[in-house]
Design a protein around this motif. Structure first.
Motif, PDB file in Angstrom:
ATOM      1  N   TYR A 106       0.831  -1.208   0.000  1.00 16.92           N
ATOM      2  CA  TYR A 106       0.000   0.000   0.000  1.00 16.92           C
ATOM      3  C   TYR A 106       0.874   1.270   0.000  1.00 16.92           C
ATOM      4  O   TYR A 106       0.556   2.258  -0.654  1.00 16.92           O
ATOM      5  CB  TYR A 106      -0.920  -0.010   1.223  1.00 16.92           C
ATOM      6  CG  TYR A 106      -1.756   1.221   1.353  1.00 16.92           C
ATOM      7  CD1 TYR A 106      -2.908   1.405   0.581  1.00 16.92           C
ATOM      8  CD2 TYR A 106      -1.405   2.230   2.262  1.00 16.92           C
ATOM      9  CE1 TYR A 106      -3.666   2.554   0.694  1.00 16.92           C
ATOM     10  CE2 TYR A 106      -2.163   3.369   2.383  1.00 16.92           C
ATOM     11  CZ  TYR A 106      -3.297   3.530   1.591  1.00 16.92           C
ATOM     12  OH  TYR A 106      -4.049   4.664   1.711  1.00 16.92           O
ATOM     13  N   ILE A 136       3.097   1.579  -3.703  1.00 12.76           N
ATOM     14  CA  ILE A 136       2.411   1.967  -4.936  1.00 12.76           C
ATOM     15  C   ILE A 136       1.917   3.402  -4.783  1.00 12.76           C
ATOM     16  O   ILE A 136       1.289   3.752  -3.776  1.00 12.76           O
ATOM     17  CB  ILE A 136       1.247   1.017  -5.237  1.00 12.76           C
ATOM     18  CG1 ILE A 136       1.781  -0.397  -5.503  1.00 12.76           C
ATOM     19  CG2 ILE A 136       0.450   1.504  -6.443  1.00 12.76           C
ATOM     20  CD1 ILE A 136       0.709  -1.421  -5.714  1.00 12.76           C
ATOM     21  N   TYR A 137       2.193   4.239  -5.770  1.00 13.72           N
ATOM     22  CA  TYR A 137       1.783   5.639  -5.729  1.00 13.72           C
ATOM     23  C   TYR A 137       1.421   6.103  -7.137  1.00 13.72           C
ATOM     24  O   TYR A 137       1.828   5.501  -8.143  1.00 13.72           O
ATOM     25  CB  TYR A 137       2.890   6.526  -5.146  1.00 13.72           C
ATOM     26  CG  TYR A 137       4.159   6.549  -5.954  1.00 13.72           C
ATOM     27  CD1 TYR A 137       4.421   7.560  -6.861  1.00 13.72           C
ATOM     28  CD2 TYR A 137       5.115   5.532  -5.820  1.00 13.72           C
ATOM     29  CE1 TYR A 137       5.591   7.591  -7.608  1.00 13.72           C
ATOM     30  CE2 TYR A 137       6.274   5.545  -6.547  1.00 13.72           C
ATOM     31  CZ  TYR A 137       6.521   6.585  -7.443  1.00 13.72           C
ATOM     32  OH  TYR A 137       7.679   6.601  -8.177  1.00 13.72           O
ATOM     33  N   VAL A 138       0.668   7.185  -7.195  1.00 10.68           N
ATOM     34  CA  VAL A 138       0.183   7.747  -8.448  1.00 10.68           C
ATOM     35  C   VAL A 138       0.745   9.154  -8.589  1.00 10.68           C
ATOM     36  O   VAL A 138       0.683   9.960  -7.647  1.00 10.68           O
ATOM     37  CB  VAL A 138      -1.354   7.785  -8.500  1.00 10.68           C
ATOM     38  CG1 VAL A 138      -1.845   8.438  -9.798  1.00 10.68           C
ATOM     39  CG2 VAL A 138      -1.923   6.376  -8.377  1.00 10.68           C
ATOM     40  N   ASP A 154       0.362  12.632 -10.667  1.00 12.59           N
ATOM     41  CA  ASP A 154      -0.590  13.361 -11.516  1.00 12.59           C
ATOM     42  C   ASP A 154       0.116  13.976 -12.710  1.00 12.59           C
ATOM     43  O   ASP A 154       1.337  13.982 -12.811  1.00 12.59           O
ATOM     44  CB  ASP A 154      -1.291  14.450 -10.692  1.00 12.59           C
ATOM     45  CG  ASP A 154      -2.169  13.850  -9.607  1.00 12.59           C
ATOM     46  OD1 ASP A 154      -2.573  12.685  -9.758  1.00 12.59           O
ATOM     47  OD2 ASP A 154      -2.423  14.544  -8.610  1.00 12.59           O
ATOM     48  N   GLU A 155      -0.706  14.540 -13.603  1.00 14.14           N
ATOM     49  CA  GLU A 155      -0.160  15.164 -14.811  1.00 14.14           C
ATOM     50  C   GLU A 155       0.700  16.377 -14.498  1.00 14.14           C
ATOM     51  O   GLU A 155       1.630  16.689 -15.230  1.00 14.14           O
ATOM     52  CB  GLU A 155      -1.307  15.583 -15.737  1.00 14.14           C
ATOM     53  CG  GLU A 155      -2.004  14.445 -16.442  1.00 14.14           C
ATOM     54  CD  GLU A 155      -1.104  13.777 -17.469  1.00 14.14           C
ATOM     55  OE1 GLU A 155      -0.206  14.465 -17.990  1.00 14.14           O
ATOM     56  OE2 GLU A 155      -1.284  12.589 -17.746  1.00 14.14           O
ATOM     57  N   GLY A 163       1.542   8.872 -13.909  1.00 16.82           N
ATOM     58  CA  GLY A 163       1.092   7.491 -14.032  1.00 16.82           C
ATOM     59  C   GLY A 163       1.179   6.748 -12.713  1.00 16.82           C
ATOM     60  O   GLY A 163       1.489   7.302 -11.656  1.00 16.82           O
ATOM     61  N   LEU A 164       0.891   5.435 -12.776  1.00 20.08           N
ATOM     62  CA  LEU A 164       0.951   4.556 -11.612  1.00 20.08           C
ATOM     63  C   LEU A 164       2.362   3.979 -11.512  1.00 20.08           C
ATOM     64  O   LEU A 164       2.888   3.400 -12.476  1.00 20.08           O
ATOM     65  CB  LEU A 164      -0.076   3.430 -11.757  1.00 20.08           C
ATOM     66  CG  LEU A 164      -0.206   2.476 -10.575  1.00 20.08           C
ATOM     67  CD1 LEU A 164      -0.718   3.209  -9.341  1.00 20.08           C
ATOM     68  CD2 LEU A 164      -1.140   1.320 -10.928  1.00 20.08           C
ATOM     69  N   ASN A 165       2.989   4.121 -10.352  1.00 24.19           N
ATOM     70  CA  ASN A 165       4.373   3.707 -10.181  1.00 24.19           C
ATOM     71  C   ASN A 165       4.535   2.986  -8.849  1.00 24.19           C
ATOM     72  O   ASN A 165       3.650   3.011  -7.979  1.00 24.19           O
ATOM     73  CB  ASN A 165       5.307   4.928 -10.211  1.00 24.19           C
ATOM     74  CG  ASN A 165       5.197   5.698 -11.503  1.00 24.19           C
ATOM     75  OD1 ASN A 165       5.798   5.345 -12.502  1.00 24.19           O
ATOM     76  ND2 ASN A 165       4.398   6.771 -11.484  1.00 24.19           N
ATOM     77  N   ILE A 166       5.704   2.338  -8.718  1.00 25.08           N
ATOM     78  CA  ILE A 166       6.022   1.617  -7.496  1.00 25.08           C
ATOM     79  C   ILE A 166       7.489   1.842  -7.161  1.00 25.08           C
ATOM     80  O   ILE A 166       8.330   1.974  -8.052  1.00 25.08           O
ATOM     81  CB  ILE A 166       5.709   0.112  -7.641  1.00 25.08           C
ATOM     82  CG1 ILE A 166       5.904  -0.591  -6.291  1.00 25.08           C
ATOM     83  CG2 ILE A 166       6.555  -0.522  -8.731  1.00 25.08           C
ATOM     84  CD1 ILE A 166       5.424  -2.037  -6.290  1.00 25.08           C
ATOM     85  N   LYS A 219      11.187   8.567  -1.950  1.00 23.51           N
ATOM     86  CA  LYS A 219      10.447   9.254  -3.012  1.00 23.51           C
ATOM     87  C   LYS A 219      10.154  10.686  -2.585  1.00 23.51           C
ATOM     88  O   LYS A 219       9.733  10.944  -1.455  1.00 23.51           O
ATOM     89  CB  LYS A 219       9.142   8.518  -3.303  1.00 23.51           C
ATOM     90  CG  LYS A 219       8.192   9.238  -4.256  1.00 23.51           C
ATOM     91  CD  LYS A 219       6.949   8.434  -4.505  1.00 23.51           C
ATOM     92  CE  LYS A 219       6.123   8.294  -3.249  1.00 23.51           C
ATOM     93  NZ  LYS A 219       5.463   9.566  -2.876  1.00 23.51           N
ATOM     94  N   GLN A 233       7.918  13.790  -4.210  1.00 24.03           N
ATOM     95  CA  GLN A 233       6.909  14.087  -5.232  1.00 24.03           C
ATOM     96  C   GLN A 233       6.454  15.537  -5.070  1.00 24.03           C
ATOM     97  O   GLN A 233       6.064  15.955  -3.975  1.00 24.03           O
ATOM     98  CB  GLN A 233       5.722  13.133  -5.097  1.00 24.03           C
ATOM     99  CG  GLN A 233       4.681  13.251  -6.189  1.00 24.03           C
ATOM    100  CD  GLN A 233       3.641  12.147  -6.093  1.00 24.03           C
ATOM    101  OE1 GLN A 233       3.833  11.148  -5.410  1.00 24.03           O
ATOM    102  NE2 GLN A 233       2.527  12.328  -6.771  1.00 24.03           N
TER     103      GLN A 233
END
Length: 388
Positions: A84, A87-89, A91-92, A111-114, A122, A124
């Motif tokens: 949980y 996994i991260y998303v 955005d544009e 996109g969807l990344n891990i 990470k 972001q």
């Protein structure tokens, strides 16, 4: 009274929870192994273990299988929590920088990344949103005046890798660089420029210098706009500054009035001077032309005089008398029959009148054109027939 004395309440209930049966026998203290066994059976039932109990040998096998199931259940929970968080998303409008073992690994797009914590870290951030930073402080101008300069800096992240790795707290570095750039620009500008029309030029200079600082530090930040708001004097000396501004406005107003008056008077004076120059030029041309004509007439007259002196003298005499008599009052005295008529000429009045006309003509010409004067024409010599 003790719980085990005869007649006491303890006959039916002891502190260990044992009860007497109908036969008078009571059970001993509770079995702890039995309590743990029941708890293990409950966990085995939760994670799919065997709920049926057999003989004593089966009970031993259930205990070993229940411990392994509990371990698997814990590992499954930990794996779910890790997955949980891994996994991260993106955005544009965002990007993510991944560090592996503390070293830059990659920059991730939308996109969807891990990623794999705790091996990976990470960061972001939104790289398209414009951010704003406002500041206000007292600064010293070039002419040693203290003013308060409020400004707003708008910026965004241009390189997330530099933003994350090169500088610790890059936005704090942006604030320090902004303070340095503004103080340098304001310190090299006079107060009048800061308070009035020089703010746009100052804003561009601050933006250029600030961007140069950020590029030198490699902060990954690009400055989009620097807005210098209305600068003002400190509140302690605001009244004195207002008086100075009003005096400066009065000075500018008086200058404008003087320039307006000069713009009206100077062209008029230049026009009058040009008119006088033109009148003088016309008068000069007139005098020269008249003199040239008189000289040409005299030259022609000399030629004719040489051909016929008597006739020419007679004609000159008649022309001169005609000119004189036509402009002068005459008195004719007549006598009796047989007597000659006497023509009386007031020569003194004729001379005075001719002199006055010449003087008025010279005065009028000097007022309109120049101060040059023309000698009055001499009276022609009046000769009688007897003198000739």
């Amino acid at each position: 009274m003790a719980w085990n004395e005869p007649g006491g309440n303890g006959n039916n209930q002891d502190p260990w929870g044992g009860r007497r049966n109908n036969g008078g026998d009571r059970k001993g203290p509770p079995d702890l192994d039995e309590a743990f066994r029941k708890l293990q059976e409950s966990l085995n039932g939760l994670f799919g273990g065997n709920k049926n109990r057999g003989n004593d040998n089966d009970s031993g096998g259930s205990k070993g299988g229940g411990g392994f199931g509990l371990l698997l259940g814990g590992l499954a929970v930990l794996a779910a929590i890790w997955l949980y968080s891994a996994i991260y998303v993106v955005d544009e409008q965002e990007q993510a920088v991944v560090l592996r073992f503390g070293k830059y690994y990659e920059t991730v797009g939308p996109g969807l990344n891990i990623y794999f914590p705790p091996i990976d870290r990470k960061f972001q951030e939104n790289v398209t949103r414009e951010r704003a930073y406002s500041k206000q402080g007292q600064m010293l101008t070039e002419d040693e005046n203290i003013i308060e300069v409020p400004l707003t800096v708008q910026y965004k992240i241009s390189n997330l890798q530099d933003f994350v790795l090169n500088v610790d707290q890059p936005e704090i570095s942006l604030q320090h660089a902004t303070d340095s750039a503004v103080r340098h620009v304001v310190g090299s500008t006079e107060m009048d420029q800061v308070l009035t029309e020089g703010r746009e030029l100052m804003a561009s200079e601050v933006k250029e210098r600030l961007q140069r600082f950020l590029d030198t530090y490699k902060t990954g930040i690009v400055v989009t706009t620097v807005n210098l708001q209305s600068a003002a004097a400190p509140r302690e000396v605001q009244e004195a500054f207002d008086d100075v501004i009003r005096a400066r406005e009065d000075e500018q107003r008086e200058k404008n009035k003087a320039e307006t008056y000069a713009n009206g008077v100077v062209p008029e004076a230049r026009g009058q001077a040009q008119r006088l120059i033109e009148d003088a030029s016309g008068y000069r041309d007139e005098v020269v032309s008249r003199a040239q004509g008189e000289a040409d007439r005299f030259t022609a007259l000399v030629a004719e005089y040489r051909k016929a002196p008597e006739v020419t003298r007679e004609r000159l005499y008649l022309d001169t008398m005609q000119e004189v008599m036509s402009n002068t009052s005459k008195v004719m005295v007549t006598g009796d029959k047989g007597q000659n008529n006497l023509l009386y000429l007031p020569l003194d009045k004729m001379i005075d009148g001719r002199s006055g006309a010449a003087a008025s003509s010279i005065s009028g010409s000097s007022n309109d054109a120049s101060t040059s004067s023309v000698r009055p024409p001499q009276m022609p010599e009046v000769r009688t027939r007897e003198s000739r």
